[in-house]
Design a protein around this motif. Structure first.
Motif, short mmCIF file in Angstrom:
data_model
loop_
_atom_site.label_atom_id
_atom_site.label_comp_id
_atom_site.label_asym_id
_atom_site.label_seq_id
_atom_site.Cartn_x
_atom_site.Cartn_y
_atom_site.Cartn_z
N GLN A 107 0.81 -1.21 0.09
CA GLN A 107 0.04 -0.05 0.09
C GLN A 107 0.91 1.49 -0.19
O GLN A 107 0.69 2.26 -0.62
N SER A 129 2.29 1.81 -3.63
CA SER A 129 1.56 2.17 -4.25
C SER A 129 1.11 3.71 -4.22
O SER A 129 1.06 4.36 -5.36
N ARG A 130 1.08 4.23 -3.14
CA ARG A 130 0.70 5.51 -2.69
C ARG A 130 1.97 6.41 -3.33
O ARG A 130 1.72 7.34 -3.82
N LEU A 132 4.11 5.67 -5.87
CA LEU A 132 4.13 5.53 -7.09
C LEU A 132 3.24 6.17 -7.72
O LEU A 132 3.09 6.67 -9.03
N ALA A 133 2.02 6.91 -7.01
CA ALA A 133 0.95 7.68 -7.45
C ALA A 133 1.37 9.15 -7.66
O ALA A 133 0.69 9.78 -8.25
N ASP A 134 2.52 9.45 -7.09
CA ASP A 134 3.08 10.81 -7.35
C ASP A 134 2.93 11.17 -8.81
O ASP A 134 3.50 10.22 -9.82
N PRO A 135 2.42 12.17 -9.22
CA PRO A 135 2.54 12.59 -10.91
C PRO A 135 3.83 12.33 -11.53
O PRO A 135 3.82 12.31 -12.70
N GLN A 179 4.63 9.70 -13.75
CA GLN A 179 3.91 9.28 -15.00
C GLN A 179 4.28 10.48 -16.12
O GLN A 179 3.80 10.30 -17.28
#
Length: 384
Positions: free
Chosen positions: A236, A239-240, A242-245, A248
């Motif tokens: 968890q 995942s959080r 790697l969610a940093d913009p 991407q």
């Protein structure tokens, strides 16, 4: 690339490169002779940061009171450490200061915000190059990133051309990854394809891991990754993160401690609520974050890579190297040492080369990497 005696006179082709990166552990320096087809390191040295200087630079990563005064004092302190490293290089190689054409000094990055304001932004690698020139008696070239940023680029990374010269191959695509405080890659297509070099920052390297283990275990870094290897990756938390913009964003892109700093991590941990991982599990997850960002970018932008060549402090992290091997089956993962270039010397060699480019009024940026409007001469010269 072992040190060897300096030639009698290499004043036009001998340059010193000094690199103090986002890990903030000290200065790596090299004396490089560029008179042949390949650069030859005549001497190498490391000068650690005093604790007070490291603390000062850590504080300058974020806004605070009396910043101008504190930065000026830190810049003076850095110039003195640089001068110590230069003196050791000259002593070890038996070279006189007059035989060195110039010093390429990167400085210590305390802000890096390209393209963020009116499409330009700024970067700041603090140092006192005039003081270094005074102390060393050698011309100093500094402030390499600003001209590329003024031309609309990211100002980073600036090393892919040097990576190509040191590690490029005719018949296979290679990726060079420097894992310092921040990780970056240079994609070196097989020369036979005539494709352009690509490079950008992947995300955190050692910086978050070093900060975390210093805070929770009282040591400056995780020796060979042993503590991270003892933890369990928290899915968890990973995942959080790697969610940093940033992860991407397409290249050209660059980053630093402005984004990936302890407060960034703490905010994500706070959002986990009462379910807080152990400090070992956080460390294991940070190591996986570094490896995942690198591996994802290699799969995306260098799918045909046959070899990953790792330099910087992360190459000494056995757990991180093993994780990269697991995540990149079919890719040979090696340290730059295997190619005759010690992992601590690669970036310093690059800044010696950049100083040489500036002195010769030759471009130092790769526009396909930084996104600048065109090739530019990088750096400002401070005469001895």
């Amino acid at each position: 690339m072992p040190p060897s005696p300096a030639p009698k006179d290499c004043s036009d082709d001998c340059f010193i490169g000094l690199m103090s990166g986002t890990s903030m552990d000290g200065v790596d320096g090299v004396l490089v002779d560029f008179s042949g087809q390949q650069p030859v390191v005549r001497a190498a040295a490391h000068a650690p940061f005093p604790d007070a200087l490291r603390t000062a630079f850590s504080a300058l990563q974020q806004p605070g009171d009396d910043e101008i005064h504190r930065e000026a004092l830190a810049a003076n302190g850095l110039a003195r450490v640089y001068a110590e490293c230069v003196a050791e290089l000259l002593r070890a190689s038996g070279t006189d200061a007059a035989q060195v054409a110039a010093i390429g000094a990167h400085g210590q990055t305390i802000r890096h915000r390209p393209r963020q304001y009116d499409g330009i932004g700024y970067t700041r690698q603090t140092q006192h190059p005039a003081l270094l020139a005074e102390l060393a008696g050698i011309d100093v070239v500094a402030d390499f990133r600003s001209r590329d940023i003024a031309a609309g680029g990211q100002g980073a990374p600036l090393v892919p051309d040097v990576h190509l010269a040191l590690f490029g191959a005719r018949d296979e695509t290679r990726v060079v990854c420097n894992i310092g405080g921040i990780s970056n890659i240079s994609v070196l297509p097989a020369a036979s394809t005539e494709k352009p070099v690509l490079g950008f920052d992947c995300g955190p390297g050692n910086a978050l891991m070093d900060d975390w283990i210093q805070r929770h275990h009282g040591v400056p870094y995780d020796d060979r990754g042993q503590c991270a290897a003892s933890g369990i990756v928290d899915a968890q938390l990973l995942s959080r993160m790697l969610a940093d913009p940033y992860f991407q964003k397409p290249p050209p892109k660059s980053t630093g401690r402005d984004l990936f700093h302890p407060g960034w991590l703490q905010r994500i941990l706070d959002n986990l609520g009462d379910r807080q991982p152990s400090w070992q599990d956080v460390l294991a997850t940070l190591a996986r974050l570094t490896a995942t960002a690198i591996a994802d970018d290699i799969r995306k932008y260098a799918a045909d890579a046959a070899r990953l060549i790792v330099c910087g402090g992360g190459a000494r992290n056995d757990h991180l190297m093993a994780t990269l091997r697991d995540m990149l089956p079919g890719v040979e993962v090696q340290a730059s040492d295997d190619f005759g270039v010690p992992v601590s010397q690669v970036e310093a060699i690059a800044f010696a080369w950049l100083a040489r480019q500036c002195v010769r009024r030759a471009p130092g940026n790769v526009t396909a990497v930084t996104g600048a409007k065109g090739p530019r001469v990088l750096g400002a010269i401070y005469p001895r």
